[in-house]
Design an enzyme around this catalytic site. Structure first.
Site, PDB file in Angstrom:
ATOM      1  N   PHE A  63       0.543   4.906   3.931  1.00 48.57           N
ATOM      2  CA  PHE A  63       1.531   4.492   2.945  1.00 48.57           C
ATOM      3  C   PHE A  63       0.861   3.675   1.856  1.00 48.57           C
ATOM      4  O   PHE A  63       0.055   2.790   2.133  1.00 48.57           O
ATOM      5  CB  PHE A  63       2.626   3.644   3.607  1.00 48.57           C
ATOM      6  CG  PHE A  63       3.563   4.450   4.446  1.00 48.57           C
ATOM      7  CD1 PHE A  63       4.804   4.827   3.969  1.00 48.57           C
ATOM      8  CD2 PHE A  63       3.183   4.858   5.716  1.00 48.57           C
ATOM      9  CE1 PHE A  63       5.671   5.586   4.737  1.00 48.57           C
ATOM     10  CE2 PHE A  63       4.044   5.622   6.502  1.00 48.57           C
ATOM     11  CZ  PHE A  63       5.286   5.995   6.007  1.00 48.57           C
ATOM     12  N   ILE A  65       2.696   2.018  -1.159  1.00 50.93           N
ATOM     13  CA  ILE A  65       3.928   1.742  -1.903  1.00 50.93           C
ATOM     14  C   ILE A  65       3.658   0.596  -2.876  1.00 50.93           C
ATOM     15  O   ILE A  65       3.014  -0.395  -2.516  1.00 50.93           O
ATOM     16  CB  ILE A  65       5.063   1.339  -0.938  1.00 50.93           C
ATOM     17  CG1 ILE A  65       5.148   2.310   0.252  1.00 50.93           C
ATOM     18  CG2 ILE A  65       6.393   1.209  -1.686  1.00 50.93           C
ATOM     19  CD1 ILE A  65       5.993   3.510   0.076  1.00 50.93           C
ATOM     20  N   TYR A  68       0.176  -1.388  -3.566  1.00 48.40           N
ATOM     21  CA  TYR A  68      -0.823  -0.988  -2.563  1.00 48.40           C
ATOM     22  C   TYR A  68      -1.554   0.305  -2.913  1.00 48.40           C
ATOM     23  O   TYR A  68      -2.494   0.682  -2.218  1.00 48.40           O
ATOM     24  CB  TYR A  68      -0.171  -0.913  -1.171  1.00 48.40           C
ATOM     25  CG  TYR A  68      -0.089  -2.260  -0.461  1.00 48.40           C
ATOM     26  CD1 TYR A  68       0.559  -3.343  -1.060  1.00 48.40           C
ATOM     27  CD2 TYR A  68      -0.644  -2.451   0.797  1.00 48.40           C
ATOM     28  CE1 TYR A  68       0.640  -4.574  -0.413  1.00 48.40           C
ATOM     29  CE2 TYR A  68      -0.565  -3.682   1.448  1.00 48.40           C
ATOM     30  CZ  TYR A  68       0.080  -4.734   0.835  1.00 48.40           C
ATOM     31  OH  TYR A  68       0.154  -5.943   1.482  1.00 48.40           O
ATOM     32  N   ASP A 153      -2.976   1.744   8.264  1.00 49.32           N
ATOM     33  CA  ASP A 153      -2.758   0.840   7.129  1.00 49.32           C
ATOM     34  C   ASP A 153      -3.678   1.257   5.984  1.00 49.32           C
ATOM     35  O   ASP A 153      -4.791   1.741   6.229  1.00 49.32           O
ATOM     36  CB  ASP A 153      -3.122  -0.610   7.520  1.00 49.32           C
ATOM     37  CG  ASP A 153      -1.925  -1.408   8.031  1.00 49.32           C
ATOM     38  OD1 ASP A 153      -0.921  -0.798   8.422  1.00 49.32           O
ATOM     39  OD2 ASP A 153      -2.022  -2.647   8.034  1.00 49.32           O
ATOM     40  N   VAL A 154      -3.268   1.008   4.748  1.00 51.92           N
ATOM     41  CA  VAL A 154      -4.098   1.405   3.611  1.00 51.92           C
ATOM     42  C   VAL A 154      -5.036   0.281   3.153  1.00 51.92           C
ATOM     43  O   VAL A 154      -6.046   0.550   2.492  1.00 51.92           O
ATOM     44  CB  VAL A 154      -3.215   1.883   2.426  1.00 51.92           C
ATOM     45  CG1 VAL A 154      -2.528   0.704   1.729  1.00 51.92           C
ATOM     46  CG2 VAL A 154      -4.012   2.702   1.432  1.00 51.92           C
ATOM     47  N   ASP A 155      -4.725  -0.962   3.540  1.00 48.26           N
ATOM     48  CA  ASP A 155      -5.539  -2.095   3.068  1.00 48.26           C
ATOM     49  C   ASP A 155      -6.768  -2.294   3.959  1.00 48.26           C
ATOM     50  O   ASP A 155      -7.103  -3.400   4.360  1.00 48.26           O
ATOM     51  CB  ASP A 155      -4.695  -3.377   3.002  1.00 48.26           C
ATOM     52  CG  ASP A 155      -4.078  -3.748   4.338  1.00 48.26           C
ATOM     53  OD1 ASP A 155      -4.010  -2.884   5.239  1.00 48.26           O
ATOM     54  OD2 ASP A 155      -3.669  -4.922   4.490  1.00 48.26           O
ATOM     55  N   THR A 187       1.920 -11.984  20.380  1.00 45.29           N
ATOM     56  CA  THR A 187       3.021 -12.273  19.447  1.00 45.29           C
ATOM     57  C   THR A 187       4.092 -11.176  19.496  1.00 45.29           C
ATOM     58  O   THR A 187       4.532 -10.664  18.478  1.00 45.29           O
ATOM     59  CB  THR A 187       2.481 -12.460  18.014  1.00 45.29           C
ATOM     60  OG1 THR A 187       1.712 -11.294  17.656  1.00 45.29           O
ATOM     61  CG2 THR A 187       1.607 -13.686  17.919  1.00 45.29           C
ATOM     62  N   GLU A 245       5.392  -3.434  14.009  1.00 44.63           N
ATOM     63  CA  GLU A 245       4.382  -3.711  15.041  1.00 44.63           C
ATOM     64  C   GLU A 245       5.040  -4.199  16.341  1.00 44.63           C
ATOM     65  O   GLU A 245       4.588  -3.860  17.435  1.00 44.63           O
ATOM     66  CB  GLU A 245       3.371  -4.745  14.534  1.00 44.63           C
ATOM     67  CG  GLU A 245       2.166  -4.919  15.441  1.00 44.63           C
ATOM     68  CD  GLU A 245       1.052  -5.685  14.741  1.00 44.63           C
ATOM     69  OE1 GLU A 245       0.081  -5.030  14.300  1.00 44.63           O
ATOM     70  OE2 GLU A 245       1.131  -6.923  14.640  1.00 44.63           O
TER      71      GLU A 245
HETATM   72  C1  2GW Z   1       3.449  -5.444   2.981  1.00 43.54           C
HETATM   73  C2  2GW Z   1       3.677  -6.804   3.170  1.00 43.54           C
HETATM   74  C3  2GW Z   1       4.031  -7.628   2.098  1.00 43.54           C
HETATM   75  C4  2GW Z   1       4.144  -7.058   0.839  1.00 43.54           C
HETATM   76  C5  2GW Z   1       3.896  -5.698   0.653  1.00 43.54           C
HETATM   77  C6  2GW Z   1       3.566  -4.869   1.723  1.00 43.54           C
HETATM   78  C7  2GW Z   1       3.305  -3.449   1.508  1.00 43.54           C
HETATM   79  C8  2GW Z   1       2.792  -2.694   2.564  1.00 43.54           C
HETATM   80  C9  2GW Z   1       3.504  -2.800   0.255  1.00 43.54           C
HETATM   81  O1  2GW Z   1       3.966  -3.370  -0.762  1.00 43.54           O
HETATM   82  N1  2GW Z   1       3.177  -1.480   0.107  1.00 43.54           N
HETATM   83  C10 2GW Z   1       2.674  -0.756   1.161  1.00 43.54           C
HETATM   84  O2  2GW Z   1       2.346   0.420   0.998  1.00 43.54           O
HETATM   85  N2  2GW Z   1       2.522  -1.352   2.389  1.00 43.54           N
HETATM   86  C11 2GW Z   1       2.049  -0.538   3.524  1.00 43.54           C
HETATM   87  O3  2GW Z   1       2.305  -1.174   4.741  1.00 43.54           O
HETATM   88  C12 2GW Z   1       0.527  -0.338   3.420  1.00 43.54           C
HETATM   89  O4  2GW Z   1       0.185   0.909   4.006  1.00 43.54           O
HETATM   90  C13 2GW Z   1       0.026  -1.487   4.288  1.00 43.54           C
HETATM   91  O5  2GW Z   1      -1.299  -1.293   4.749  1.00 43.54           O
HETATM   92  C14 2GW Z   1       1.068  -1.478   5.392  1.00 43.54           C
HETATM   93  C15 2GW Z   1       1.201  -2.803   6.171  1.00 43.54           C
HETATM   94  O6  2GW Z   1       1.264  -3.889   5.283  1.00 43.54           O
HETATM   95  P1  2GW Z   1       0.026  -4.903   5.207  1.00 43.54           P
HETATM   96  O7  2GW Z   1      -1.218  -4.103   5.380  1.00 43.54           O
HETATM   97  O8  2GW Z   1       0.132  -5.738   3.996  1.00 43.54           O
HETATM   98  O9  2GW Z   1       0.299  -5.812   6.447  1.00 43.54           O
HETATM   99  P2  2GW Z   1      -0.829  -6.487   7.390  1.00 43.54           P
HETATM  100  O10 2GW Z   1      -2.189  -6.201   6.914  1.00 43.54           O
HETATM  101  O11 2GW Z   1      -0.431  -7.905   7.585  1.00 43.54           O
HETATM  102  O12 2GW Z   1      -0.555  -5.648   8.677  1.00 43.54           O
HETATM  103  C16 2GW Z   1       0.071  -5.880   9.900  1.00 43.54           C
HETATM  104  O13 2GW Z   1       1.426  -6.322   9.883  1.00 43.54           O
HETATM  105  C17 2GW Z   1       2.382  -5.424   9.276  1.00 43.54           C
HETATM  106  C18 2GW Z   1       3.795  -5.886   9.524  1.00 43.54           C
HETATM  107  O14 2GW Z   1       4.020  -7.204   9.135  1.00 43.54           O
HETATM  108  C19 2GW Z   1       2.283  -4.029   9.824  1.00 43.54           C
HETATM  109  O15 2GW Z   1       2.727  -4.019  11.163  1.00 43.54           O
HETATM  110  C20 2GW Z   1       0.858  -3.536   9.791  1.00 43.54           C
HETATM  111  O16 2GW Z   1       0.753  -2.252  10.366  1.00 43.54           O
HETATM  112  C21 2GW Z   1      -0.042  -4.510  10.532  1.00 43.54           C
HETATM  113  O17 2GW Z   1      -1.377  -4.047  10.472  1.00 43.54           O
HETATM  114 MN    MN Z   2      -2.864  -4.159   6.687  1.00 41.15          MN
END
Ligand code: 2GW
Ligand code: MN
Length: 296
Positions: A63, A65, A68, A153-155, A187, A245
């Site tokens: 994703f 979005i 990102y 995840d994309v990041d 958690t 998650e």
């Molecule tokens: C996510 C959080 C806050 C603001 C924006 C976003 C966001 C996420 C976005 O604006 N656009 C988007 O495409 N994403 C997608 O969701 C993208 O693929 C991203 O890698 C994924 C998860 O968000 P991320 O990577 O910012 O969250 P992390 O690195 O803290 O990941 C963990 O926690 C998440 C839930 O809070 C998810 O469970 C994720 O899979 C976890 O690795």
């Molecule tokens: Mn992430």
């Protein structure tokens, strides 16, 4: 499902034989109590696995979005170097900004499919609704187009081999922050009102939502169940502490994964010091400016 349903035929191959009395690793757990292998460097032979999984098509859902989309270039470039090299791959990019998807040269047998999806105002909804979209697209197209789905995840970027050793009916990844923790410290969602609730005396591992997958049929079941759980939570006015998650962890507690990936497969070099038994870092977090990338 080549790993479980049918025993694949392999050609004549030359490789060093395994030694029953010399386990390849004695420093880490190689098997869950339900006999799912835990995937660590040094425990598998890629040549045998590549032969077993030849003619397999892998879908990688990611994703991107809103802001990102900036992560896509490095994600795709590094996936071309390290993800399922030599196998057929379809990158499914789910985005609200198709025009911002970068054009990356791809190796033979690999292609990009852009799936336009809606965005949500709340970021919690962006991450939660990934399950709904994976569920819907599984039925619509993934079931007919690929054998396995990997959700990522994309990041993040790939920085070492991630191949067919991860494929199985259902797999999850040990979260790099919790693999050594007691279950009380996981958690998980701890409020009984949530569908993601897991009591203190249960739990195998804390799985990372940044990388999981399986056969399309199993990922479809998982995503549908997690989406349903999210809807029930919403009706009850509760949102799980770590969003999808939390629901993923609940699902994998009662649907035991058939393979578990070690933290080699999800790591964060900024947050964690690499222990000696972690020989390779395969898929690692890309540093991001949270305030900037998450603002509108
Ligand atoms: C996510 C959080 C806050 C603001 C924006 C976003 C966001 C996420 C976005 O604006 N656009 C988007 O495409 N994403 C997608 O969701 C993208 O693929 C991203 O890698 C994924 C998860 O968000 P991320 O990577 O910012 O969250 P992390 O690195 O803290 O990941 C963990 O926690 C998440 C839930 O809070 C998810 O469970 C994720 O899979 C976890 O690795
Ligand atoms: Mn992430």
């Amino acid at each position: 499902c080549p790993d479980t349903c049918r025993v694949p035929r392999v050609p004549r191959m030359l490789y060093p034989k395994a030694h029953v009395l010399q386990p390849p690793r004695v420093d880490v757990l190689l098997m869950t109590p339900w006999f799912a292998p835990i995937i660590w460097d040094g425990t598998y032979d890629s040549a045998i696995l590549d032969a077993q999984f030849r003619n397999t098509t892998i879908g990688l859902t990611v994703f991107a979005i809103k802001k990102y989309v900036v992560f896509l270039k490095l994600f795709l470039e590094t996936a071309e170097k390290y993800f399922m090299v030599g196998h057929r791959v379809i990158y499914y990019i789910l985005t609200d900004r198709p025009a911002d998807v970068p054009q990356i040269p791809l190796q033979e047998g690999r292609r990009v499919v852009i799936l336009k999806v809606r965005n949500y105002t709340r970021w919690q909804d962006v991450v939660l609704h990934r399950m709904e979209m994976i569920s819907n697209f599984s039925q619509q197209r993934f079931l007919h187009e690929v054998d396995y789905l990997v959700s990522a995840d994309v990041d993040m970027k790939f920085s070492d081999h991630v191949g067919v050793e991860i494929l199985s009916s259902l797999f999850g990844t040990l979260h790099p922050g919790f693999y050594a923790s007691d279950r009380q410290r996981f958690t998980y969602e701890r409020r009984p009102l949530s569908q993601a609730y897991i009591p203190e005396d249960e739990g195998d591992f804390y799985y990372a939502a940044a990388l999981y997958g399986g056969s399309v049929a199993e990922v479809y079941r998982l995503a549908t169940a997690c989406h349903q759980a999210t809807l029930i939570d919403k009706a009850n006015g509760i949102e799980a502490v770590w969003h999808e998650e939390s629901h993923l962890n609940k699902y994998l507690l009662y649907h035991k994964p058939t393979k578990v990936l070690s933290p080699e497969y999800v790591w964060d070099e900024r947050m964690l010091r690499k222990p000696p038994y972690l020989r390779r870092l395969r898929y690692v977090a890309v540093p991001k400016n949270h305030a900037q990338i998450r603002s509108r």
